[in-house]
Scaffold this motif. Structure first.
Motif, mmCIF file in Angstrom:
data_model
loop_
_atom_site.group_PDB
_atom_site.id
_atom_site.type_symbol
_atom_site.label_atom_id
_atom_site.label_comp_id
_atom_site.label_asym_id
_atom_site.label_seq_id
_atom_site.Cartn_x
_atom_site.Cartn_y
_atom_site.Cartn_z
ATOM 1 N N MET A 1 0.834 -1.202 0.000
ATOM 2 C CA MET A 1 0.000 0.000 0.000
ATOM 3 C C MET A 1 0.874 1.260 0.000
ATOM 4 N N GLN A 2 1.937 1.238 0.790
ATOM 5 C CA GLN A 2 2.833 2.401 0.835
ATOM 6 C C GLN A 2 3.591 2.582 -0.484
ATOM 7 N N ASP A 3 3.999 1.465 -1.081
ATOM 8 C CA ASP A 3 4.869 1.531 -2.259
ATOM 9 C C ASP A 3 4.142 1.996 -3.519
ATOM 10 N N ASP A 4 2.821 1.781 -3.581
ATOM 11 C CA ASP A 4 2.062 2.152 -4.775
ATOM 12 C C ASP A 4 1.412 3.519 -4.546
ATOM 13 N N ASP A 5 1.892 4.523 -5.272
ATOM 14 C CA ASP A 5 1.387 5.886 -5.060
ATOM 15 C C ASP A 5 -0.084 6.059 -5.406
ATOM 16 N N THR A 6 -0.674 5.096 -6.143
ATOM 17 C CA THR A 6 -2.108 5.225 -6.409
ATOM 18 C C THR A 6 -2.924 4.424 -5.390
ATOM 19 N N ALA A 7 -2.257 3.716 -4.476
ATOM 20 C CA ALA A 7 -2.978 3.002 -3.421
ATOM 21 C C ALA A 7 -2.688 3.599 -2.048
ATOM 22 N N ASN A 8 -1.676 4.449 -1.967
ATOM 23 C CA ASN A 8 -1.275 5.060 -0.700
ATOM 24 C C ASN A 8 -2.196 6.242 -0.390
ATOM 25 N N PRO A 9 -3.055 6.122 0.648
ATOM 26 C CA PRO A 9 -4.010 7.202 0.918
ATOM 27 C C PRO A 9 -3.320 8.495 1.331
ATOM 28 N N GLY A 10 -2.070 8.411 1.785
ATOM 29 C CA GLY A 10 -1.325 9.623 2.124
ATOM 30 C C GLY A 10 -1.126 10.513 0.916
ATOM 31 N N MET A 11 -1.103 9.905 -0.280
ATOM 32 C CA MET A 11 -0.901 10.691 -1.495
ATOM 33 C C MET A 11 -2.092 11.610 -1.783
ATOM 34 N N LEU A 12 -3.275 11.265 -1.235
ATOM 35 C CA LEU A 12 -4.439 12.155 -1.389
ATOM 36 C C LEU A 12 -4.160 13.494 -0.701
ATOM 37 N N PHE A 13 -3.477 13.415 0.454
ATOM 38 C CA PHE A 13 -3.141 14.633 1.188
ATOM 39 C C PHE A 13 -2.042 15.401 0.461
ATOM 40 N N VAL A 14 -1.100 14.669 -0.155
ATOM 41 C CA VAL A 14 -0.044 15.324 -0.924
ATOM 42 C C VAL A 14 -0.663 16.110 -2.083
ATOM 43 N N LEU A 15 -1.664 15.507 -2.741
ATOM 44 C CA LEU A 15 -2.360 16.208 -3.833
ATOM 45 C C LEU A 15 -3.047 17.469 -3.324
ATOM 46 N N ASP A 16 -3.713 17.357 -2.157
ATOM 47 C CA ASP A 16 -4.364 18.535 -1.566
ATOM 48 C C ASP A 16 -3.325 19.603 -1.223
ATOM 49 N N GLY A 17 -2.180 19.153 -0.690
ATOM 50 C CA GLY A 17 -1.115 20.085 -0.313
ATOM 51 C C GLY A 17 -0.569 20.826 -1.515
ATOM 52 N N GLU A 18 -0.491 20.131 -2.639
ATOM 53 C CA GLU A 18 0.008 20.758 -3.865
ATOM 54 C C GLU A 18 -0.911 21.910 -4.293
ATOM 55 N N GLN A 19 -2.232 21.695 -4.124
ATOM 56 C CA GLN A 19 -3.188 22.759 -4.441
ATOM 57 C C GLN A 19 -3.015 23.944 -3.487
ATOM 58 N N LEU A 20 -2.876 23.623 -2.177
ATOM 59 C CA LEU A 20 -2.731 24.686 -1.172
ATOM 60 C C LEU A 20 -1.449 25.485 -1.388
#
Lengths: 105, 258
Positions: B42-61
């Motif tokens: 889950m951690q290794d796959d960036d499309t399965a890692n839910p933390g990446m959802l926050f990274v996407l939000d952070g990029e917008q912010l």
């Protein structure tokens, strides 16, 4: 809301491909109470649909026992080049969409 | 026969490098090494890692203007991929104006106050976690060097003292589990070395991203101690010591943990 979609960018005609989706949502169950005893209202995604060039290929109903940030994975047959469209709907008028394209050779 | 002088010389060489109970650099392992194969995947796959959802939000912010100054992070710092690379690996870092180390969360809020004239984001709020995850993500793979700055030495020492300090009704120190008993199990869960390589990280138990301070506070509640407040000097010192203790381990932000 942010969504992460994993669709292969290329596939052979007739190939079985896996589609993986992950979306942001708190999935509040509606069964929890705050420290002062008030019920936290339910706020969940209730439905998910995937369309492949307009035709529905996958649908799921979601319920309160599903964890936050729902992850869904399913399979389909790559028939033609085009677009996958994803839609999540939920409580309080929640709606979120995403899309991904595929080239079938 | 070995002379006493030789023994004394060996003790002098090895003694100061390795304090009692501490983990030597080559034996340091991230929490990742203690996880099951599913959580690792889950951690290794960036499309399965839910933390990446926050990274996407952070990029917008990062790109969004805010506050009375109507400035975005990007207006000063530009492209985070280059300007923020390696930053999280050396935080908490010394702030000259305050005369003490500040965490990445505190740095974000200082930037908001000083340069954006915006209100601070509350600890563990989605926006603060998203921004620190986005900044932290730019350091993924970079070895941790926090604590190398000689100015933070007294704070690293304070953090180490807190790490060694028994506390709570269970009368346990951090070191009792994370130096002396890692690799064993506490109930069903493996005891890790407590290396803070992937914060803020997505904990499946929390069903959200959380900061290292949330993790530290959970541990303190676990030993039935009164947890320090978010942003308190004690939590900053502990965080700094933990980062210096993980020196050389690569950053994993956003990690996934059970």
């Amino acid at each position: 809301m942010a969504a992460l979609i994993n669709v292969p960018s290329k596939a052979r005609r007739g190939e079985i491909i896996e589609i993986r989706t992950l979306t942001s949502h708190i999935m509040e169950t509606g069964f929890r109470h705050t420290a002062d005893g008030t019920l936290v209202p339910r706020d969940i995604i209730t439905g998910f649909v995937c369309r492949y060039n307009g035709a529905e290929i996958f649908r799921a109903d979601l319920f309160p026992a599903i964890a936050a940030n729902p992850y869904l994975s399913f399979f389909t047959v790559a028939k033609e080049s085009g677009k996958f469209e994803f839609e999540w709907i939920g409580d309080n008028g929640y709606s979120s969409t995403a899309s991904a394209s595929i080239t079938v050779g | 026969m070995i002379s006493w002088r030789a023994i004394a010389a060996i003790l002098l060489v090895t003694g100061p490098a390795l304090l009692a109970g501490e983990i030597p650099p080559d034996a340091r392992r991230s929490g990742y090494a203690f996880m099951g194969p599913d959580t690792r995947a889950m951690q290794d796959d960036d499309t399965a890692n839910p933390g990446m959802l926050f990274v996407l939000d952070g990029e917008q912010l990062w790109k969004k203007t805010t506050g009375a100054a109507d400035k975005a992070c990007a207006d000063c710092h530009g492209d985070a991929r280059s300007s923020m690379k390696g930053i999280a690996a050396r935080y908490p870092a010394f702030d000259k104006a305050l005369g003490r180390p500040v965490t990445l969360d505190q740095r974000i809020n200082l930037c908001r106050a000083d340069h954006q004239q915006a209100t601070p984001l509350p600890y563990e709020s989605r926006d603060l976690l998203a921004l620190s995850a986005f900044v932290g993500h730019q350091s993924r793979g970079i070895p941790i060097t926090a604590g190398d700055d000689p100015q933070v030495k007294p704070f690293v020492d304070q953090g180490r003292a807190l790490f060694m300090q028994r506390e709570g009704q269970l009368n346990l120190a951090c070191t009792n589990c994370h130096d002396d008993n890692f690799g064993k199990r506490l109930a069903g869960a493996p005891i890790t070395q407590g290396q803070p390589t992937g914060y803020p990280l997505y904990r499946l138990e929390w069903q959200t991203l959380g900061s290292i301070e949330r993790r530290l506070r959970s541990c303190m509640t676990g030993v039935r101690a009164q947890a320090y407040d978010y942003g308190s000097p004690e939590l900053v010192a502990l965080q700094l010591y933990l980062m210096s203790r993980a020196r050389g381990l690569p950053m994993e932000t956003p990690a996934v943990r059970p």
